[in-house]
Design a protein around this motif. Structure first.
Motif, mmCIF file in Angstrom:
data_model
loop_
_atom_site.group_PDB
_atom_site.id
_atom_site.type_symbol
_atom_site.label_atom_id
_atom_site.label_comp_id
_atom_site.label_asym_id
_atom_site.label_seq_id
_atom_site.Cartn_x
_atom_site.Cartn_y
_atom_site.Cartn_z
ATOM 1 N N TYR A 197 33.700 38.853 40.835
ATOM 2 C CA TYR A 197 32.790 38.323 41.174
ATOM 3 C C TYR A 197 31.394 38.512 41.360
ATOM 4 N N ASN A 198 30.818 39.269 41.469
ATOM 5 C CA ASN A 198 29.599 38.968 41.900
ATOM 6 C C ASN A 198 28.844 38.783 40.477
ATOM 7 N N ALA A 199 29.787 39.611 39.223
ATOM 8 C CA ALA A 199 28.973 39.477 38.012
ATOM 9 C C ALA A 199 28.908 37.796 37.137
ATOM 10 N N ARG A 200 29.890 36.969 37.724
ATOM 11 C CA ARG A 200 30.472 35.978 37.349
ATOM 12 C C ARG A 200 31.604 35.734 37.261
ATOM 13 N N ARG A 201 32.028 36.802 36.409
ATOM 14 C CA ARG A 201 33.107 37.071 35.324
ATOM 15 C C ARG A 201 34.667 36.476 36.036
ATOM 16 N N MET A 202 34.874 35.444 36.286
ATOM 17 C CA MET A 202 36.093 34.772 36.865
ATOM 18 C C MET A 202 36.851 35.182 35.639
ATOM 19 N N ASP A 203 36.649 35.386 34.926
ATOM 20 C CA ASP A 203 37.988 35.633 33.702
ATOM 21 C C ASP A 203 38.798 36.905 34.063
ATOM 22 N N GLU A 204 37.680 38.091 34.526
ATOM 23 C CA GLU A 204 38.275 39.435 35.515
ATOM 24 C C GLU A 204 38.662 39.308 36.752
ATOM 25 N N TRP A 205 37.727 38.379 37.648
ATOM 26 C CA TRP A 205 38.485 38.361 38.701
ATOM 27 C C TRP A 205 39.597 37.831 38.911
ATOM 28 N N THR A 206 40.099 36.644 38.228
ATOM 29 C CA THR A 206 41.328 36.009 38.133
ATOM 30 C C THR A 206 42.336 36.731 38.601
ATOM 31 N N PRO A 207 42.633 37.409 37.725
ATOM 32 C CA PRO A 207 43.954 38.315 37.281
ATOM 33 C C PRO A 207 43.918 39.733 38.344
#
Length: 744
Positions: A226-236
């Motif tokens: 989330y802090n790196a704005r990698r929401m594709d990783e955050w979601t799963p």
């Protein structure tokens, strides 16, 4: 120090528990328990499950029941206390520790629980000392975890050494393995090495693979994404955490903020998505004060004040003296203080709106202090709010201000520079208690110096640290000297303030105070008819104000005092502009000399980057090669950054068309929306790159920070904090680098 395996104890503990239960049931020591040994062990296992899943809401409710049923089982109480820690209930954790230690003062579970109570209260040193006793008495993973957790706040290197000394079996437990990841994350700051962030991330990944039923592994990696704005990783990752622990407030809060603050969803879909997640949380968890308060807090973040107020009212109604009710009272008080700040920004400090809100803040603080508060933790902050509001009133209510300052001294521990610096000055200037103020400063000397010593690692050189230490000592002498002067002890005041300036001659407050003392001495000589002495003292006053004049304009009292002294000596203001103009030039020369002297002694290169602009276009730091680059780190959340942004805009415009210079800002705000809204509101159009955790990799830990880089990629100047005149002072650095570059 023992480093035996923590698994050498539980079997013995289980056997003893069984023996004690049988004896308790067969002996004449009272009614037999209403549970079997197997049921008790199952209850402990469930409490461990709640810790593993961070489901403290359900865990506390379950623990309430079982502690009532088995009040003399120390391990049960210790595991229950961990649920209370999740609620932040230090008082109740103390009660559990005291109950265990009343049965056995050396019980390791009692020592562990008491250590946790101290840690919740921020008492790291006594906490790790107590936790070490627990570990040495019974080397369990819970005790090792707590010892490292508390010790790393007090002695990071010692915590790492303890971890490394543990045997392999101990390090493989989830409690200790977690601390490996936590220490690696902390190492990037303690050791000023951003590569430790990668190590921590790898360890958390390994944690998730080793312990897939522990929710914390998913949460930590999700937070990193989330802090790196990698929401594709955050979601799963969040989905995995929610599958494991749908009733965890910690998991849900992280989920809600991700849905609300990121660009994962269109703006109109965010509120319904958060409410849907809240509904799932309600189904999975019993209704508790912690849960209600957590949802109310999220509603406030979403500006849904009505829903937040409804939930907070239920918290207060159910238990007005609880910790979470106190959090509601605290939010109400802080809300009024935030309104004061907003009115000051919008209308100014002289506006009727701002002046009226000062009284509202005062009343809000008194209302808070009159509530049935859970504890004293936040009273210090309340008294600071009260002090700030009272000091800004016109006229200042002297007795109320004095009482507010006394309250700060009793309860405030986080801001000693205010409690023992600014506040005593205000007491001297606005109340008849000048000598009491001097006593307060003397009382606070050890605290203030300790705080300076704790900040040693923030300074790059011994000279910078020495300057900070001198500044603190100078401030102490200055306040005490000013108190003596205001109490009528003019000579004592003069000598003490002169000592303050001997320690740090750029102390502008001391310059002003000494000028006032000299003017008083001139007035006394005038009464005696000694014209020559009058002139000498006024000359010294003028010199003192001029010396303090260059320390900073704006609220600098030396400027006003100098103008008043000019009028006194010249019978009016005629010629004052020409007089002050010469001082401006003198100040400008002094500032430029200091800035050019601040060049980095051993210039080095910086961490390369690939960062996106707001429009998505990537900027490669390699593109800056061959140019003088100015890299400015900021955020809209940073008050000092925002204050100087108009000046930064002017500086950016100055060099926008210069082919040899590139000016770039890097914002680490959470969303692009926040940045774009801020820029549009203020008509700013400078280049903004969006941080992707680069600030951590590059070791930037203070805002604002600005690097001035030569064409070969070496950082020649570093400016941390705000500039007195940003456009002018930044330009001096740029032109100094240009001159070096073009010189034969």
């Amino acid at each position: 120090m023992s480093t035996r395996s923590p698994r050498s104890g539980p079997r013995v503990g289980l056997l003893l528990t069984g023996i004690l239960l049988v004896c308790g049931a067969c002996g004449g020591g009272g009614a037999p328990p209403d549970y079997t040994a197997e049921e008790l062990e199952a209850a402990k296992a469930r409490l461990r499950d709640h810790a593993r899943l961070r489901t403290f809401e359900t865990g506390k409710v379950f623990g309430d029941e079982w502690v009532a049923r088995a009040p003399h089982d120390a391990e049960l109480r210790g595991l229950y206390a961990y649920q209370l820690v999740g609620w932040g209930l230090s008082r109740e954790v103390h009660e559990q520790a005291d109950a265990i230690l009343a049965d056995d003062p050396d019980d390791p579970w009692g020592l562990y629980t008491k250590a946790y109570a101290l840690l919740v209260e921020g008492e790291a040193k006594p906490a790790h000392e107590m936790a070490l006793k627990a570990w040495e008495a019974s080397p369990r993973p819970e005790f090792a975890f707590l010892y490292i957790q508390a010790l790393r706040r007090d002695d990071f290197e010692a915590a790492r050494e303890f971890l490394e000394a543990l045997d392999e079996e101990s390090r493989a437990t989830p409690e200790v393995f977690r601390m490996k990841a936590e220490l690696e994350s902390q190492a990037r700051y303690e050791l000023q090495d951003p590569t430790w962030a990668d190590s921590s991330r790898a360890t958390w990944t390994e944690f998730g693979e080793m312990f897939p039923d522990h929710v914390l592994g998913y949460m930590r990696l999700a937070n990193e994404a989330y802090n790196a704005r990698r929401m594709d990783e955050w979601t799963p990752l969040m989905e995995a955490a929610l599958d494991l622990a749908p009733g965890s407030m910690e998991v849900r809060r992280q989920h809600w903020r991700g849905l609300w603050m990121s660009e994962l969803l269109p703006r109109e879909e965010r509120h319904p998505a958060v409410e849907a997640s809240m509904g799932a949380f309600r189904e999975a968890s019993p209704e508790t004060l912690r849960g209600l308060n957590g949802m109310a807090s999220m509603y406030r973040e979403m500006d849904d004040e009505e829903s937040a107020a409804e939930l907070e009212a239920r918290v207060v109604e159910r238990d007005p003296g609880s910790y979470h009710a106190s959090m509601v009272y605290l939010a109400e008080m802080r809300g009024e203080d935030e309104k004061l700040y907003e009115l000051r920004e919008e209308h100014g400090e002289d506006s009727p709106e701002y002046r009226a809100q000062l009284a509202v803040v005062r009343d809000a603080v008194h209302d808070y202090l009159d509530r049935p508060l859970y504890g004293d933790t936040y009273k210090g902050g309340a008294y600071i709010n009260l002090y700030s509001a009272l000091k800004a009133m016109d006229p200042v209510p002297a007795e109320e201000l004095a009482e507010a300052i006394r309250g700060m001294v009793e309860y405030e521990r986080l801001n000693p520079h205010i409690t023992y610096g600014d506040a005593p000055l205000a007491m001297i200037d606005h109340t008849p208690y000048a000598l009491e103020a001097a006593d307060l400063v003397r009382e606070g000397v050890p605290i203030m110096l300790e705080r300076v010593m704790e900040s040693r690692d923030f300074y790059d050189t011994e000279g910078e640290f020495d300057q900070a230490l001198r500044g603190a000592l100078s401030g102490i002498y200055d306040v005490i000297g000013w108190a003596h002067f205001k109490a009528g002890r003019t000579e004592d005041g003069r000598h003490t303030i002169e000592r303050a300036l001997a320690i740090a001659d750029r102390n502008r407050d001391a310059r002003y105070h000494l000028g006032q003392v000299y003017e008083q001495l001139a007035a006394e000589r005038e009464e005696e008819g000694d014209a020559e002495a009058v002139t000498e003292w006024l000359d010294q006053a003028e010199d003192s104000y001029i010396a303090g004049f260059g320390a900073g304009r704006g609220e600098n009292p030396n400027e006003t005092a100098l103008e008043a002294l000019y009028e006194r000596r010249n019978g009016g203001r005629e010629g004052i502009e020409e007089y002050l103009a010469t001082l401006d030039e003198r100040d400008r020369i002094r500032r430029r000399e200091r800035i050019l002297e601040s060049r980095v002694e051993a210039a080095g290169t910086y961490e390369p980057f690939h960062l996106a602009r707001l429009d998505g276009e990537l900027v490669d730091s390699a593109d800056l090669e061959g140019k003088i680059a100015v890299l400015h780190f900021w955020g809209t959340w940073c008050g000092p950054c925002v204050v100087e942004m108009p000046e930064y805009q002017k500086f950016d415009e100055r060099y926008r068309e210069d082919p040899e210079v590139r000016v770039v800002s890097i914002s680490n705000d959470r969303t692009n929306d926040v940045i774009e809204e801020y820029l549009a509101k203020n008509n700013f159009d400078f280049t903004v790159l969006v941080d992707d955790d680069y600030v951590d990799r590059a070791g930037v830990n203070a805002w604002p920070t600005t690097w001035f880089v030569d064409p070969d990629g070496y950082v020649q100047f570093v400016k941390i904090g705000t500039a007195l005149k940003l456009d002018e002072e930044f330009s001096w650095r740029v032109e100094a680098i240009r001159e070096d570059t073009t010189s034969p």
